[in-house]
Design a protein around this motif. Structure first.
Motif, PDB file in Angstrom:
ATOM      1  N   GLY A 525      42.817  18.565  63.085  1.00  0.00           N
ATOM      2  CA  GLY A 525      43.026  19.525  61.989  1.00  0.00           C
ATOM      3  C   GLY A 525      43.082  18.820  60.656  1.00  0.00           C
ATOM      4  O   GLY A 525      42.141  18.158  60.260  1.00  0.00           O
ATOM      5  N   GLY A 526      44.213  18.962  59.974  1.00  0.00           N
ATOM      6  CA  GLY A 526      44.379  18.238  58.714  1.00  0.00           C
ATOM      7  C   GLY A 526      44.090  19.056  57.471  1.00  0.00           C
ATOM      8  O   GLY A 526      44.298  18.600  56.355  1.00  0.00           O
ATOM      9  N   ASP A 527      43.645  20.302  57.642  1.00  0.00           N
ATOM     10  CA  ASP A 527      43.319  21.102  56.467  1.00  0.00           C
ATOM     11  C   ASP A 527      44.550  21.848  55.955  1.00  0.00           C
ATOM     12  O   ASP A 527      45.516  22.037  56.688  1.00  0.00           O
ATOM     13  N   GLU A 528      44.469  22.266  54.733  1.00  0.00           N
ATOM     14  CA  GLU A 528      45.402  23.215  54.132  1.00  0.00           C
ATOM     15  C   GLU A 528      46.863  22.936  54.489  1.00  0.00           C
ATOM     16  O   GLU A 528      47.537  23.775  55.064  1.00  0.00           O
ATOM     17  N   MET A 591      34.972  16.634  59.041  1.00  0.00           N
ATOM     18  CA  MET A 591      34.204  17.874  58.963  1.00  0.00           C
ATOM     19  C   MET A 591      34.243  18.377  57.531  1.00  0.00           C
ATOM     20  O   MET A 591      35.321  18.689  57.008  1.00  0.00           O
ATOM     21  N   SER A 592      33.102  18.461  56.930  1.00  0.00           N
ATOM     22  CA  SER A 592      33.010  18.853  55.528  1.00  0.00           C
ATOM     23  C   SER A 592      32.930  20.369  55.444  1.00  0.00           C
ATOM     24  O   SER A 592      31.889  20.956  55.707  1.00  0.00           O
ATOM     25  N   TRP A 593      34.033  21.006  55.110  1.00  0.00           N
ATOM     26  CA  TRP A 593      34.038  22.480  55.077  1.00  0.00           C
ATOM     27  C   TRP A 593      34.166  23.033  53.672  1.00  0.00           C
ATOM     28  O   TRP A 593      33.689  24.113  53.379  1.00  0.00           O
ATOM     29  N   ARG A 594      34.813  22.262  52.760  1.00  0.00           N
ATOM     30  CA  ARG A 594      34.955  22.760  51.380  1.00  0.00           C
ATOM     31  C   ARG A 594      33.705  22.339  50.605  1.00  0.00           C
ATOM     32  O   ARG A 594      33.761  21.511  49.714  1.00  0.00           O
ATOM     33  N   CYS A 612      29.628  21.212  57.655  1.00  0.00           N
ATOM     34  CA  CYS A 612      29.793  22.643  57.970  1.00  0.00           C
ATOM     35  C   CYS A 612      30.454  23.367  56.796  1.00  0.00           C
ATOM     36  O   CYS A 612      31.553  23.914  56.918  1.00  0.00           O
ATOM     37  N   PRO A 613      29.776  23.384  55.640  1.00  0.00           N
ATOM     38  CA  PRO A 613      30.362  24.058  54.483  1.00  0.00           C
ATOM     39  C   PRO A 613      30.609  25.534  54.786  1.00  0.00           C
ATOM     40  O   PRO A 613      29.774  26.190  55.413  1.00  0.00           O
ATOM     41  N   SER A 614      31.759  26.024  54.330  1.00  0.00           N
ATOM     42  CA  SER A 614      32.108  27.416  54.622  1.00  0.00           C
ATOM     43  C   SER A 614      31.049  28.367  54.076  1.00  0.00           C
ATOM     44  O   SER A 614      30.809  29.434  54.629  1.00  0.00           O
ATOM     45  N   SER A 615      30.386  27.972  53.014  1.00  0.00           N
ATOM     46  CA  SER A 615      29.369  28.832  52.390  1.00  0.00           C
ATOM     47  C   SER A 615      28.192  29.132  53.313  1.00  0.00           C
ATOM     48  O   SER A 615      27.488  30.110  53.138  1.00  0.00           O
ATOM     49  N   HIS A 616      27.950  28.262  54.282  1.00  0.00           N
ATOM     50  CA  HIS A 616      26.775  28.419  55.151  1.00  0.00           C
ATOM     51  C   HIS A 616      27.101  28.558  56.627  1.00  0.00           C
ATOM     52  O   HIS A 616      26.256  29.023  57.389  1.00  0.00           O
TER      53      HIS A 616
END
Ligand code: ACM
Ligand code: ZN
Length: 735
Positions: A525-528, A591-594, A612-616
């Motif tokens: 994890g590690g996000d937010e 994991m590149s999400w932002r 895995c950018p959230s935009s796509h």
């Protein structure tokens, strides 16, 4: 495939010395014999037929079989039918002179896009069903439609998924019209579906109906299907002129050669394929040769073989169309597969072709996970990123901490379906979790499909459900209420990283996770992770001080600590791109999400990453279809089919950075995904587009060609029981 991940994902290479299976070459005669086997028929007088049909149904485990009170065959008229088994258990929708009756619900049948155009009856029907508009999708539990005693009715644009044994019965009607119907089933118990058209609707028209069924069709054998008004769609396979079906994802090279191979079974089995290993080929690649005399697969590893088998399954579906419902168990009665002869060479663009499913917000359960895994394998995805812990729910049994599932898997309230937080219910949600045995079962299943399962155990943030069970490991301690978070969003209560006992708690959890999951990679994890609690926590402040770092950087400390802990156990960590904000282990993957920034940074640091950018790639967002009946109220920006298809994970990367790019994944965050049907709806058909990106890469087709193949492919998925959303393409997207 490269580096650490290469090692991980190529674990199946140990199978390289595995036996080369020898083919059994079956004769055309055998295949022909199977072709001539017809659908199940029940012969004899009307009452004998009914009796036989009922006992056949019962022997297939149908619980309720109701015999019509009056034998319809005794009525006069040309359009009489044998309807021995048309009244199912469960729900029927009876549209009869403007009344509608809805019996007990059955979860897994779906009727959608139904519009009944008889004024009055339609609105009433939808009112009873709780559907908002005529264009709505009816979901859950409609088992049969009977239109009776109706005049001037039209049923159009109707899709029925999994109708089980139930037909549409049009009975004693006048001037009716059925058009654009699509009926699928994927139930080995199915004795139909079929369309039953009764007497008195001489003027009834049936336009374009595509039905695909497996199992037999109740058929009046004395007179042949059409003259008796029963449309039997199961008599069409002749083994000639086999058309090349759409293959999704598109293979690198396909050459159609002449003829067809009539497989000696109804579905693809390893028995009649000759396998050969060639270690010089790219990982997961395959060469497939289909000739009239047999099928041969050359691959470097087991995954390559499985990918070839996935292709073969799609190849076999054109002529045996929509009948071989289950890729993996087949079950079709009496039809051999017919494969167009061809030579295929194929290999993947990326080694990480994943899907993320979030079990924290909503729990899906074993059968749904298996359903997803099957479809992943069919589209050559190879990693399931399994998000198992969240603020809203802890879903994995941990022996050392039984309260985790006891308290952490039950929440007392939730946002209502599709509301995304603006309206709450107080229904208890849970207990929902996977036992260790459940997990072992899923892992074994994934293994047979060549899919690696990467568990995500989140910390230090998104851990509120765990803190509900063990509040002593939060910064606020026992003051915390002992229930998981009910609303969506980011939670301030996180792990107290200044408390050594809290860190040991995580380590013990990880011990059990490591023992359970054989793969090399653990997602941490590690996000937010807000730092507000740490800032006012004496233990956390003291910890930061002793480390000589700011409190905000404590996340780096835990990433380092658990990264090292897991490394000792032979595991590699991957985390969301927030972990890059601190000093973290060299081997940690990202994991590149932002957006793409995290990926670019990871590459510059020489670490492997997933783009895995959230935009796509956050497919929990809608596809832009304005008529999507399942769209959450506060949907973020849409991600259209076209946008997915055009997604290039390598965009903006220089050659050196490109070396660290592992691939991408479709992510299904489940705030507004409550069950398998929502999940399917978001997943397909867009996941076909990302499969093209990840597997076919630059070799993928032009978008309009892709969409035209997708139309057939979508029917294929529906026939397998997948609740596929309509293909939505804005006009401007196509030339
Ligand atoms: C994320 O979407 N918070 C990884
Ligand atoms: Zn603290």
């Amino acid at each position: 495939m490269r580096g650490i991940l290469g090692l991980v994902l190529r674990k199946f290479d140990i199978m390289r010395n595995f036996i080369f299976c020898l083919v059994t070459v079956f004769t055309t005669a055998l295949a022909q014999a199977m072709i001539s086997r017809s659908a199940v028929e029940f012969q004899g007088s009307a009452s004998e037929r009914i009796e036989k049909a009922v006992s056949a149904a019962q022997s297939q485990g149908l619980r309720h079989v109701k015999i019509p009170e009056k034998d319809p065959l005794s009525e006069d008229g040309v359009w009489r039918i044998d309807r021995a088994i048309v009244v199912p258990s469960g729900i029927s929708l009876i549209l009869e002179s403007c009344t509608i009756e809805l019996k007990d619900g059955v979860e897994d049948d779906i009727i959608r896009n139904a519009s009944f155009d008889k004024a009055g009856s339609v609105d009433k029907a939808f009112e009873v069903l709780g559907v908002k508009s005529k264009k709505s999708v009816l979901r859950g539990g409609l088992r049969a439609i009977n239109v009776r005693n109706a005049e001037d009715f039209i049923i159009s644009n109707l899709e029925i998924h999994n109708p089980r044994l139930n037909p549409i019965a049009v009975d004693k009607t006048k001037n009716g019209k059925l058009s654009n119907m699509l009926i699928g089933t994927c139930d080995s118990n199915a004795l139909s579906p079929c369309i039953l058209v009764h007497k008195e609707n001489d003027s009834a028209q049936i336009e374009f109906i595509s039905a695909y069924a497996k199992g037999g069709v109740l058929k009046d054998e004395s007179s042949g299907a059409k003259t008796r008004g029963i449309l039997n769609f199961n008599d069409r396979i002749d083994g000639e002129d086999v058309v090349m079906p759409p293959l999704v994802p598109t293979p690198r090279k396909v050459v159609r050669t002449s003829g067809a191979f009539l497989a000696p079974s109804a579905y693809v089995t390893r028995d009649w394929i000759v396998f050969e290993r060639d270690a010089s080929m790219k990982a997961e690649s395959y060469r497939l040769s289909v000739k009239p005399t047999g099928v041969k697969v050359v691959a470097p590893d087991r995954r390559g073989e499985l990918n070839a088998i996935a292709t073969l399954r799609q190849l076999g579906e054109e002529k045996s169309r929509y009948r071989n419902c289950d890729f993996y168990t087949g079950g079709d009665i009496g039809r051999p597969l017919v494969l167009p002869c061809c030579e295929i060479e194929d290999y993947p663009e990326y080694p990480w072709r994943a899907m993320l499913i979030d079990e924290g917000r909503h729990f899906f359960g074993k059968e749904t996970v298996k359903h997803v895994l099957k479809q992943m394998a069919a589209h050559k995805f190879n990693v399931l990123h399994w998000h198992l812990t969240e603020d809203q729910g802890w879903r994995i049994e941990i022996d050392a901490y039984p309260e985790l599932v006891k308290r952490g898997s039950v929440r007392p309230c939730s946002p209502v379906h599709f509301a995304c937080g603006d309206e709450m219910n107080t229904d208890t949600y849970g207990p929902f979790y996977y036992t260790k045995n459940d997990i072992r079962e899923i892992l074994a299943f994934a293994e047979t499909l060549g899919i690696e399962v990467v568990p995500e155990i989140e910390f230090p943030g998104h851990i509120r459900a765990a803190l509900a069970a063990y509040p002593e490991y939060s910064c606020t301690g026992e003051k915390l209420t002992r229930v998981p978070r009910c609303t969506w969003g980011v939670e301030n209560d996180v792990l107290c990283v200044g408390n050594e006992e809290a860190l040991k708690f995580v380590e013990k959890i990880l011990d059990e996770v490591v023992e359970l999951f054989p793969g090399k990679i653990i997602h941490i994890g590690g996000d937010e992770c807000p730092t507000v609690r740490w800032k006012s926590c004496p233990k956390c402040r003291a910890k930061a001080k002793s480390l000589g770092i700011k409190v905000e950087k404590l996340q780096g400390y835990v990433t380092q600590r658990f990264g090292a802990y897991l490394a000792q156990k032979g595991k590699v960590i991957i985390g969301w791109d927030e972990i890059l904000d601190c000093d973290i282990p060299k081997s940690a993957m990202v994991m590149s999400w932002r957006g793409r920034k995290g990926g670019l940074k990871a590459a510059k640091e020489g670490r492997y990453f997933v783009m895995c950018p959230s935009s796509h790639t956050y497919f929990n967002r809608t596809d832009g279809n304005p008529e999507d009946p399942f769209a959450p109220r506060n949907n973020h920006q849409d991600i259209s089919l076209k946008k997915v298809y055009d997604f290039d994970p390598a965009h903006g990367l220089d050659e050196e950075s490109r070396k660290y790019l592992l691939g991408s994944q479709a992510c299904f965050w489940s705030e507004a995904i409550w069950n398998r049907y929502d999940l399917d709806w978001r997943m397909w058909p867009r996941s076909c587009a990302i499969a093209e990106v990840l597997w076919s890469g630059k070799n993928k087709k032009d978008f309009s060609e892709f969409v035209s193949g997708l139309k057939k492919h979508r029917l294929r998925l529906i026939s397998q029981g997948v609740n596929v959303a309509p293909i939505y393409v804005k006009k401007a997207s196509l030339p």
